[in-house]
Design an enzyme around this catalytic site. Structure first.
Site, PDB file in Angstrom:
ATOM      1  N   SER A 565       0.960  -1.371   0.095  1.00 29.02           N
ATOM      2  CA  SER A 565      -0.044  -0.015   0.084  1.00 29.02           C
ATOM      3  C   SER A 565       0.801   1.125  -0.159  1.00 29.02           C
ATOM      4  CB  SER A 565      -0.844   0.082   0.898  1.00 29.02           C
ATOM      5  OG  SER A 565      -1.748  -1.158   1.163  1.00 29.02           O
ATOM      6  N   ARG A 566       1.987   1.119  -0.363  1.00 28.05           N
ATOM      7  CA  ARG A 566       3.032   2.258  -0.636  1.00 28.05           C
ATOM      8  C   ARG A 566       3.521   2.818   0.631  1.00 28.05           C
ATOM      9  NH1 ARG A 566       2.855   0.077  -4.958  1.00 28.05           N
ATOM     10  NH2 ARG A 566       2.706   0.991  -6.912  1.00 28.05           N
ATOM     11  N   LEU A 567       3.193   1.983   1.755  1.00 27.83           N
ATOM     12  CA  LEU A 567       3.894   2.454   3.032  1.00 27.83           C
ATOM     13  C   LEU A 567       5.213   1.799   3.219  1.00 27.83           C
ATOM     14  CD1 LEU A 567       0.463   2.031   5.351  1.00 27.83           C
ATOM     15  CD2 LEU A 567       1.424   4.136   4.146  1.00 27.83           C
TER      16      LEU A 567
END
Length: 592
Positions: A565-567
């Site tokens: 999730s692009r974290l």
């Protein structure tokens, strides 16, 4: 997949057996039939004649009603082919992104292909009529004959071919549909060898990190298939019934592997496969994602298609990906989905030569190769969801050099191509930036070293502004390292030592090239190289030109680990000193 009819062909002589492997009497060939009669109409009576004429007649009850002449790729055997017109309605595409199956040429219509085929004598290997060096397409009869040849004189077994085919399918899936974004796979397996390919593919997909589930409604008691099922059950891969599936397949699955029917299929699909096939068929132009359907990958041929004439029943079924095995079947000419791959890296040169096959070369160690090119690419949709690794403060080494070494060794061990490739960014005195790829040639507590021509653009910029940034990216681990700092030349002795350790061709190349200068053409380089090659052909030492190494002394090092999730994890090391104390590294976490 290579569908086999082991034991179908029998003969009292090895000559007639070889003929039965190479020739067939009708495109009504039924590989699943056990009632195939082979009749040798004439055999050579003199030692100079190697082959007679063979005709085979299948009595299988599922044969097509229309007979077609035999097909064999020998100069003494020819055939006349006629093909009926069909497709009164255009095919409906499953994907907005269309794909041409004719390498290097524009796509031609179904009826154009059919008209051209009907107007001429068809060889056993169908070629693209627009380009002589295009990919080969083979008939049903020749596909069966090649199978028999592989598993007869050439020594393959069905389980070997099935294993290679299933691995090819899994590799092609992973090539396009990354496990991070599309992990959920439904594999629908038919009762024959095509279904066996699907079972093998499911096992490999599991080991690749995917989460496969299997629908296998018509099981067989044959030991090979029972063994495949046992292997999958030992991996806790679920087997489902049709009733277990959700109303919308996309709710539970990202990909469907269609392994229902292979090239021996004829007629209309029977229950429960007719219903299953209907559920993965898109009847509008919205594409799979907008129609509540997963992406569909068909094994060898799209299920329900005629092996040579395509979707003759006009079902509208068009998978997003087709993985042809051994060689594309004739129906693949009508495939207009987004991705066409060839798999089954087991075709010996003898088969290629005998059948005049024109197949693309497999790259490196890959088990699949793309056929043709995508005609359009939605760049905005290209994305990966990074999973599998993390970088926490507790895991990180307090010394950035040691942390770099650990990641670099991981990349080397994982087989990353040129793991020492790095982007070198520099800027001139006015701050105008430039970047290029170079190769790391050493690192230690003093910094990171690379070599170049001292007359190059990057050398001029480093002379005016001796600061730079380096960036590494290792895709197999979803990792990147950014390094910033001051730059200086290394000693001439260090440069000389490395220069003379290089291959002599590279040493000559460094003398030939006045890097970044404008030249009239490549012939200048080639002539200069030839002259120097003659000059130093006695093995004498080649002098080092205006060339050498640079070392970047890091003051900032950032380690980037891709996460879901692009974290992402980002840890930045900064070299700091206070009140004349020895400089130390501090670690800070940055927002992704």
């Amino acid at each position: 997949m290579v569908i086999t009819n082991r034991g179908l062909l029998s003969s009292s002589s090895s000559c007639s057996h070889l003929l039965s492997l190479i020739c067939c009497g009708s495109e009504k060939w039924a590989p699943r039939s056990k009632r195939l009669q082979c009749r040798i109409s004439s055999l050579a009576q003199s030692s100079s004649t190697q082959f007679g004429k063979l005709s085979c007649q299948s009595l299988d009850q599922h044969n097509l009603s229309a007979r077609r002449p035999a097909v064999a790729n020998w100069s003494s055997l020819t055939c006349q082919a006629s093909r009926k017109e069909h497709y009164s309605k255009p095919l409906i595409l499953r994907s907005q992104c269309q794909f041409t199956t004719f390498a290097g040429s524009s796509q031609i219509s179904h009826k154009t292909v059919q008209a051209q085929a009907a107007a001429s004598t068809m060889p056993s290997t169908v070629q693209n009529s627009q380009e002589s060096d295009s990919i080969s397409y083979i008939s049903q009869a020749n596909a069966a004959a090649i199978d028999e040849l592989l598993m007869g004189p050439l020594g393959f077994s069905v389980d070997q071919l099935m294993e290679l085919a299933g691995l090819s399918v899994a590799t092609a899936v992973a090539e396009v549909y990354g496990v991070g974004t599309y992990p959920r796979v439904l594999v629908i397996c038919g009762p024959g060898n095509n279904g066996g390919d699907g079972l093998v593919a499911a096992r490999h997909l599991h080991h690749f990190g995917y989460k496969p589930s299997i629908v296998y409604p018509k099981r067989t008691d044959k030991p090979l298939y029972k063994g495949l099922v046992t292997q999958l059950e030992s991996l806790a891969i679920p087997f489902l019934s049709e009733s277990d599936l959700p109303p919308l397949l996309k709710d539970n699955y990202d990909i469907v592997v269609d392994a229902m029917f292979g090239f021996s299929f004829k007629g209309k699909p029977r229950p429960p496969f007719d219903t299953l096939l209907n559920r993965i068929t898109i009847r509008n132009e919205a594409g799979a994602e907008n129609a509540g359907s997963p992406f569909v990958v068909s094994v060898d041929i799209p299920s329900g298609w005629h092996v040579e004439e395509g979707d003759t029943e006009e079902t509208g079924f068009m998978p997003d990906m087709l993985v042809s095995l051994t060689a594309p079947k004739s129906c693949a000419k009508y495939f207009t989905g987004a991705h066409h791959f060839l798999g089954g890296r087991f075709v010996p040169p003898a088969v290629v030569k005998t059948y005049g096959l024109k197949l693309p070369a497999y790259p490196g160690t890959s088990m699949c190769v793309r056929i043709g090119k995508q005609t359009s690419i939605d760049v905005a949709s290209l994305r990966e969801n990074y999973v599998g690794h993390e970088l926490t403060e507790e895991q990180a080494n307090p010394d950035p050099l040691k942390q770099f070494q650990a990641w670099f060794e991981d990349a080397v061990s994982a087989g990353v191509y040129e793991p020492n490739a790095m982007t070198l960014a520099t800027a001139d005195a006015d701050g105008k930036p430039s970047a290029r790829l170079v190769l790391l040639k050493g690192y230690d507590e003093r910094g990171f070293v690379w070599f170049t021509n001292y007359g190059s653009r990057k050398a001029a910029e480093l002379e005016a502004n001796p600061r730079a940034a380096l960036v590494f990216f290792w895709d197999k681990y979803n990792r990147s390292v950014r390094i910033e700092g001051s730059v200086e030349k290394i000693s001439r002795m260090e440069s000389e030592t490395y220069f003379h350790s290089r291959p002599r061709g590279s040493q000559l190349g460094a003398n030939v090239s006045s890097q970044s200068s404008v030249i009239e053409g490549r012939h200048i380089l080639e002539q200069c190289y030839k002259d120097l090659l003659e000059k130093y052909n006695d093995g004498s030492a080649i002098p080092m030109p205006n060339w050498g190494g640079y070392r970047l002394h890091p003051v900032t090092v950032e380690f980037w680990q891709g996460r879901e999730s692009r974290l992402h994890d980002r840890l930045r090391y900064t070299l700091t000193s206070k009140d004349g104390e020895e400089p130390t590294w501090i670690i800070e976490r940055l927002a992704p």
